[in-house]
Motif scaffolding. Structure first.
Motif, mmCIF file in Angstrom:
data_model
loop_
_atom_site.group_PDB
_atom_site.id
_atom_site.type_symbol
_atom_site.label_atom_id
_atom_site.label_comp_id
_atom_site.label_asym_id
_atom_site.label_seq_id
_atom_site.Cartn_x
_atom_site.Cartn_y
_atom_site.Cartn_z
ATOM 1 N N MET A 186 -13.027 -2.459 1.985
ATOM 2 C CA MET A 186 -13.491 -0.917 2.707
ATOM 3 C C MET A 186 -12.681 -0.087 2.768
ATOM 4 N N ALA A 187 -13.565 1.532 3.140
ATOM 5 C CA ALA A 187 -12.862 2.420 2.781
ATOM 6 C C ALA A 187 -11.542 3.058 3.054
ATOM 7 N N ASP A 188 -11.628 1.999 4.348
ATOM 8 C CA ASP A 188 -10.294 2.529 4.805
ATOM 9 C C ASP A 188 -8.893 2.009 4.085
ATOM 10 N N HIS A 189 -8.549 1.534 3.692
ATOM 11 C CA HIS A 189 -7.291 1.661 2.561
ATOM 12 C C HIS A 189 -8.009 1.036 0.791
ATOM 13 N N THR A 190 -7.099 1.863 -0.031
ATOM 14 C CA THR A 190 -7.532 1.526 -1.184
ATOM 15 C C THR A 190 -6.357 0.031 -1.425
ATOM 16 N N THR A 191 -6.448 -0.407 -2.686
ATOM 17 C CA THR A 191 -5.248 -1.358 -3.207
ATOM 18 C C THR A 191 -4.950 -1.457 -4.814
ATOM 19 N N THR A 192 -4.139 -1.578 -5.419
ATOM 20 C CA THR A 192 -3.701 -0.209 -6.428
ATOM 21 C C THR A 192 -2.287 -1.710 -6.496
ATOM 22 N N THR A 193 -2.001 -1.099 -7.808
ATOM 23 C CA THR A 193 -1.040 -1.754 -8.423
ATOM 24 C C THR A 193 0.400 -0.631 -9.845
ATOM 25 N N VAL A 194 1.180 -0.858 -8.838
ATOM 26 C CA VAL A 194 2.400 0.474 -8.847
ATOM 27 C C VAL A 194 3.166 -0.570 -10.235
ATOM 28 N N ALA A 195 3.901 0.893 -11.017
ATOM 29 C CA ALA A 195 5.015 0.122 -11.604
ATOM 30 C C ALA A 195 6.128 0.626 -11.764
ATOM 31 N N VAL A 196 7.364 -0.313 -11.309
ATOM 32 C CA VAL A 196 8.891 0.520 -10.433
ATOM 33 C C VAL A 196 9.717 -0.107 -11.480
ATOM 34 N N ARG A 197 9.934 0.903 -12.491
ATOM 35 C CA ARG A 197 10.822 -0.028 -13.807
ATOM 36 C C ARG A 197 10.563 -1.538 -14.526
ATOM 37 N N LYS B 38 1.945 -4.735 -5.474
ATOM 38 C CA LYS B 38 0.165 -5.199 -5.506
ATOM 39 C C LYS B 38 0.817 -3.941 -4.404
ATOM 40 N N LEU B 39 -0.148 -2.860 -4.007
ATOM 41 C CA LEU B 39 0.207 -2.356 -3.113
ATOM 42 C C LEU B 39 -1.416 -1.710 -1.444
ATOM 43 N N MET B 40 -0.851 -1.779 -0.808
ATOM 44 C CA MET B 40 -2.686 -1.148 -0.222
ATOM 45 C C MET B 40 -1.677 -0.151 0.560
ATOM 46 N N ARG B 41 -3.356 1.529 0.592
ATOM 47 C CA ARG B 41 -2.665 2.673 1.028
ATOM 48 C C ARG B 41 -4.022 2.749 1.959
ATOM 49 N N GLY B 42 -3.923 3.094 3.222
ATOM 50 C CA GLY B 42 -4.563 4.032 3.968
ATOM 51 C C GLY B 42 -4.206 5.053 4.996
ATOM 52 N N GLY B 43 -5.293 5.861 5.260
ATOM 53 C CA GLY B 43 -4.974 6.943 6.562
ATOM 54 C C GLY B 43 -4.206 8.162 5.546
ATOM 55 N N SER B 44 -3.979 9.390 6.809
ATOM 56 C CA SER B 44 -3.133 10.083 6.425
ATOM 57 C C SER B 44 -2.252 10.634 7.481
ATOM 58 N N GLY B 45 -1.535 11.662 6.957
ATOM 59 C CA GLY B 45 -0.425 11.536 7.714
ATOM 60 C C GLY B 45 1.064 11.843 7.069
ATOM 61 N N PRO B 46 1.801 11.958 7.987
ATOM 62 C CA PRO B 46 3.016 10.934 7.136
ATOM 63 C C PRO B 46 3.472 10.357 6.873
ATOM 64 N N ALA C 155 -3.203 4.407 10.801
ATOM 65 C CA ALA C 155 -4.008 5.146 10.029
ATOM 66 C C ALA C 155 -3.957 6.276 10.341
ATOM 67 N N ALA C 156 -4.553 6.254 11.731
ATOM 68 C CA ALA C 156 -5.044 6.695 11.986
ATOM 69 C C ALA C 156 -3.943 8.003 11.794
ATOM 70 N N ARG C 157 -3.034 7.711 11.784
ATOM 71 C CA ARG C 157 -2.316 9.181 12.439
ATOM 72 C C ARG C 157 -0.970 8.570 11.030
ATOM 73 N N PHE C 158 -0.737 8.312 9.964
ATOM 74 C CA PHE C 158 0.181 8.058 8.697
ATOM 75 C C PHE C 158 -0.630 7.860 7.858
ATOM 76 N N ASP C 159 0.116 8.119 6.293
ATOM 77 C CA ASP C 159 0.375 7.426 5.414
ATOM 78 C C ASP C 159 0.444 5.882 5.763
ATOM 79 N N VAL C 160 -0.330 5.064 5.553
ATOM 80 C CA VAL C 160 0.672 3.555 5.778
ATOM 81 C C VAL C 160 0.190 3.276 3.968
ATOM 82 N N ILE C 161 1.717 2.964 4.366
ATOM 83 C CA ILE C 161 2.038 1.779 2.522
ATOM 84 C C ILE C 161 2.208 1.114 2.550
ATOM 85 N N VAL C 162 1.538 0.001 2.203
ATOM 86 C CA VAL C 162 1.865 -1.602 2.383
ATOM 87 C C VAL C 162 2.348 -2.621 0.789
#
Lengths: 387, 263
Positions: free
Chosen positions: B1-12, B17-25, B47-54
Motif C-alpha cells: 500500500m502506498a499510504d505508508h512505508t515500512t523501514t528499519t531504523v537503527a537507534v544506537r 521496524k517502523l511504519m510511517r505515513g501521512g503528512s503534518g505534525p 495520516a490525513a492530518r499527521f505524519d504518523v510514526i508507528v
C-alpha cells in the motif's frame, strides 16, 4: 538399583470434582478446600510413611517443593526435611528440589541445605529446580528471567559451600557483600547435587557437564531412555563416562498379589493424580519466557495438559509400573536395561491412595522387589536400546 | 500500500521496524502488548492530518531484542533517543496500553520534544482494590475476547493475529510483555509519584468497559497529571482506537485543535 521413596504429599482429601470444575488443582483452586484438621493428619501420616521407608530398607526418602496447590503440601520442604532429619535414621534425605528462581535470596538455600547436611551427618542430597510454570503465577516471579536466576543462584550456592568466606558475590540478579554461611556443609566438598527435570535438553547438558545426578520426572520409559542417552552423550563430550548412579528415574510403583488386583486397586488413585492433581491449562504450565519459543511450541502442540490418561496407558508406556511382584520385577529390570539408570525414585503413595494401601505397597516393594534388584546394574548396551 | 512505508531504523545499534505515513505534525504511536504488525484503519485516518510514526518496540514483532532490554524504563529512554535521532519536534505522543505506560514514563523524564500526550487505556499505575483480568492465565483467543465490548471486533482481531504464521511473533511479544510487566503486574510502583512532572497538554482516552484497566484507572491518571482531560467512551473495551475508532479520532483531533487555539 537404589530405591528412594519419593513423596509428593498431595492433599489427598481434595474434592476432585471441584478441581475438575476449576480446571486445575494449582494457583486458582481455592484453599477453602483445605481442612487444617485433615491436613495436619496428612502431614503426620506422610512423615510416618517416610520413616517406615527408612525402616523397610529404602535407600533414601525424597521431598520436593510446589506452591499453592493441592498436588503437594510442601511449599517449604525444609520444614519436613528438618522433621525427618532425626527420625529417618539410616536412609538418605533428598529435597528434589528447591525452586531457586522463586527466591530473592538464594543464599538462604545454601544455609538451609548446609544445616540439613549437618543434621543428617552427611546423608543429605541437594536438589535444585526452576519450579514448574504454575509456580511463577503463584509466587509473582518473572518467568522470563527464570533460567538466568537459576544459573546464578546455583553458582552462588556452590561457591558459598566451597569457597572460604567471607567473599563478595556480584551477579546480575543477586549481589552480596558478604557470602559467609554458617554452618558449612557436612559433606566434602558439598552434598551431592541432583537435578530433576521434565527433559529440557539444556538442563540435561548442564547437569551432565557438572556430573550432577539427573532425575527424569513423569515420562514414558522410551522418552526417559532418550533423555538418559542424551545425558551420556553430553558426558562423553565433556570427557568422561558417567556412572548409571548419575541417572535417576522418577516413577510410580504399585504392587499387589496379581496384575489384575494391582490395576484395580491403583486405578482411581493414579487417575486422580494424572487427571486431576496434575491438570492445568497450558498458559499456567508455560508462562511466557519460561522456556524458549521452540520448546513452548513443542509442548503446546503435544497438548499434554489436556489429555485424559488411563492407568492402562500409563502402565503400557512405562510411566508407572503396576502389577504383581513378578511383573514389577521384570519391568523394572527391563526398563533399567533400556534406559540405563541405577536409581528409582518411587512414589509409593500417589493421588488419593490412603495410608493402609500405601503402607501395604511400601512393604510389598521392600519385600518383593528391593531384595531382587538391589545389586542389579543396567545390562546390555543402552545406546542401542535407546535408538 | 502506498499510504505508508515500512523501514528499519537503527537507534544506537538496535534495529527497529517502523511504519510511517501521512503528512503534518508528527504523531508517534506506541503500540500495546499485542505489537504493531499492521497499518490499521485508525492509523490511516490519522495520516490525513499527521505524519504518523508507528515503531515496533525493541523486543516486539520484527524489531531486535537488545541485551539492555529489562524494564519499561529502558524503552522510555530508548524512545527519547529515538526522538533525538529522528530530530522530531512538537510531537503528539500517543500510547495505548503497554505503549501508554512507555509514553507516560517518557513524559515524566523529558517533554522537550512533545507537543501533547495521549494515553489510551494505559498501563503503568496501580489503583488498589480494582479488580483486573489476569492477562497471563487465559488463552490467546480468550485474552482478545476480553479486550472488547463488541465481540465482532474480537473476531476481527483474532482472525488478524491468531494465525500459524504469526505464532512465533505472538510468542515473542508475549515474552517481551512478561519481561516488562509480569511483576509488578503492568505497573511501575514509582511512576505515580512523578506524573506531576508532565507539563504538556494531556488527553486520557478510555473504554468504559475495559476489564484490564477499568475506568478508575482513567480517573487516577487524570488526577495525577496536571490539567489532563479524560474521555471515557461507553460500550467500549480496552482498545478504543479499534473498537470505537470514530469517537477516538474525533476526540483526539478535537483535543489537538483546542490546544492549537489555546496557543
Amino acid at each position: 538399583m537404589k530405591f528412594f521413596n519419593f513423596h509428593l504429599m498431595p492433599y489427598r482429601h481434595a474434592d476432585l470434582d471441584a478441581i475438575e470444575q476449576n480446571g486445575s488443582a494449582w494457583v486458582t483452586y481455592s484453599n477453602r478446600h483445605y481442612d487444617p484438621a485433615k491436613g495436619a493428619e496428612l502431614y503426620h501420616e506422610y512423615l510416618d510413611q517416610m520413616e517406615l521407608a527408612d525402616k523397610l530398607g529404602f535407600d533414601g526418602v525424597c521431598l520436593n517443593e510446589h506452591h499453592q496447590t493441592a498436588y503437594g503440601m510442601m511449599p517449604i520442604p525444609g520444614v519436613l526435611a528438618g522433621a525427618l532429619a532425626r527420625s529417618v535414621k539410616r536412609a538418605k534425605l533428598a529435597i528434589l528440589g528447591r525452586a531457586l528462581p522463586l527466591l530473592n535470596n538464594p543464599l538462604m538455600v545454601a544455609e538451609e541445605y548446609a544445616m540439613l547436611d549437618n543434621l543428617t551427618r552427611g546423608r543429605f542430597i541437594a536438589g535444585f529446580v526452576r519450579g514448574i510454570g504454575a509456580e511463577y503465577h503463584a509466587m509473582g516471579i518473572n518467568p522470563v528471567t527464570s533460567q538466568e536466576r537459576y544459573a546464578e543462584a546455583h553458582d552462588l550456592i556452590v561457591r558459598a559451600w566451597t569457597e572460604p568466606g567471607p567473599f563478595a558475590y556480584e551477579g546480575r540478579h543477586y549481589h552480596f557483600n558478604y557470602v559467609n554461611p554458617w554452618p558449612r556443609p557436612y559433606q566434602t566438598p558439598h552434598p551431592p547435587i541432583w537435578i530433576p527435570s521434565q527433559g529440557s535438553s539444556s538442563t540435561i547438558k548442564w547437569a551432565a557437564q557438572r556430573r550432577y545426578t539427573y532425575a527424569q520426572t513423569l515420562s514414558p520409559i522410551a522418552v526417559v531412555a532418550r533423555f538418559f542417552q542424551m545425558y551420556r552423550d553430553e558426558a562423553e563430550k565433556t570427557g568422561y563416562t558417567p556412572s548409571p548412579d548419575q541417572l535417576a528415574w522418577s516413577n510410580t510403583i504399585y504392587v499387589a498379589e496379581t496384575d489384575e488386583k494391582a490395576m484395580r486397586e491403583a486405578r482411581p488413585h493414579l487417575e486422580a493424580l494424572v487427571n486431576r492433581f496434575l491438570k492445568m491449562p497450558v498458559e499456567m504450565l508455560l508462562p511466557p519466557g519460561y522456556s524458549n519459543i521452540e520448546s513452548m511450541k513443542r509442548v503446546r502442540a503435544a497438548k499434554v495438559t489436556g489429555k485424559v490418561t488411563s492407568v492402562e496407558e500409563l502402565n503400557k508406556t512405562g510411566v508407572v509400573i503396576v502389577g504383581s511382584p513378578n511383573t514389577v520385577r521384570e519391568k523394572l529390570a527391563e526398563y533399567q536395561d533400556l534406559a540405563g539408570f541405577n536409581t528409582s525414585l518411587t512414589k509409593t503413595q500417589f493421588g488419593t491412595l490412603p495410608d493402609d494401601m500405601t503402607r501395604a505397597n511400601m512393604t510389598a516393594i521392600a519385600e518383593e522387589i528391593l531384595p531382587h534388584l538391589r545389586n542389579r546394574l543396567p545390562q546390555g548396551k543402552q545406546q542401542a536400546a535407546a535408538e | 500500500m502506498a499510504d505508508h512505508t515500512t523501514t528499519t531504523v537503527a537507534v544506537r545499534g538496535c534495529n527497529i521496524k517502523l511504519m510511517r505515513g501521512g503528512s503534518g505534525p508528527p504523531l508517534l504511536f506506541l503500540h500495546g502488548a499485542s505489537g504493531a504488525a499492521s497499518w490499521l484503519p485508525f492509523m490511516q485516518a490519522l495520516a490525513a492530518r499527521f505524519d504518523v510514526i508507528v515503531p515496533q518496540h525493541p523486543g516486539f514483532d520484527e524489531s531486535d531484542t537488545p541485551d539492555w532490554l529489562d524494564t519499561i524504563h529502558d524503552l522510555a529512554y530508548f524512545y527519547l533517543d529515538f526522538l533525538d535521532q529522528l530530530d522530531l519536534k512538537h510531537v503528539h505522543l500517543v500510547g495505548a496500553s503497554l505503549g501508554g505506560w512507555i509514553a507516560a514514563e517518557l513524559a515524566v523524564r523529558n517533554t522537550q520534544r512533545l507537543a501533547s500526550l495521549t494515553l489510551i487505556d494505559a498501563a503503568g499505575i496501580h489503583v488498589p482494590g480494582v479488580k483486573q483480568l489476569d492477562l497471563f492465565l487465559g488463552s490467546d483467543e480468550q485474552r482478545i475476547r476480553d479486550f472488547f465490548y463488541d465481540q465482532k471486533c474480537a473476531d476481527e482481531m483474532i482472525a488478524r493475529l491468531i494465525r500459524p504464521e504469526l505464532e512465533d511473533t505472538n510468542m515473542k511479544n508475549r515474552i517481551a510483555t512478561a519481561k516488562l510487566a509480569w511483576q509488578p503486574r503492568l505497573f511501575d510502583p514509582h511512576l505515580h509519584k512523578w506524573l506531576h512532572r508532565i507539563d504538556v497538554p494531556t488527553l486520557i482516552v478510555w473504554g468504559a468497559n475495559d476489564r484490564v484497566f477499568p475506568e478508575e484507572y482513567a480517573y487516577a491518571y487524570q488526577r495525577l497529571i496536571p490539567g489532563a482531560k479524560a474521555i471515557v467512551i461507553p460500550e467500549c473495551g480496552h482498545i478504543p482506537q479499534v473498537e470505537k475508532s470514530a469517537v477516538f479520532l474525533s476526540e483526539l483531533t478535537a483535543f489537538i485543535d483546542s490546544m492549537r487555539k489555546a496557543a
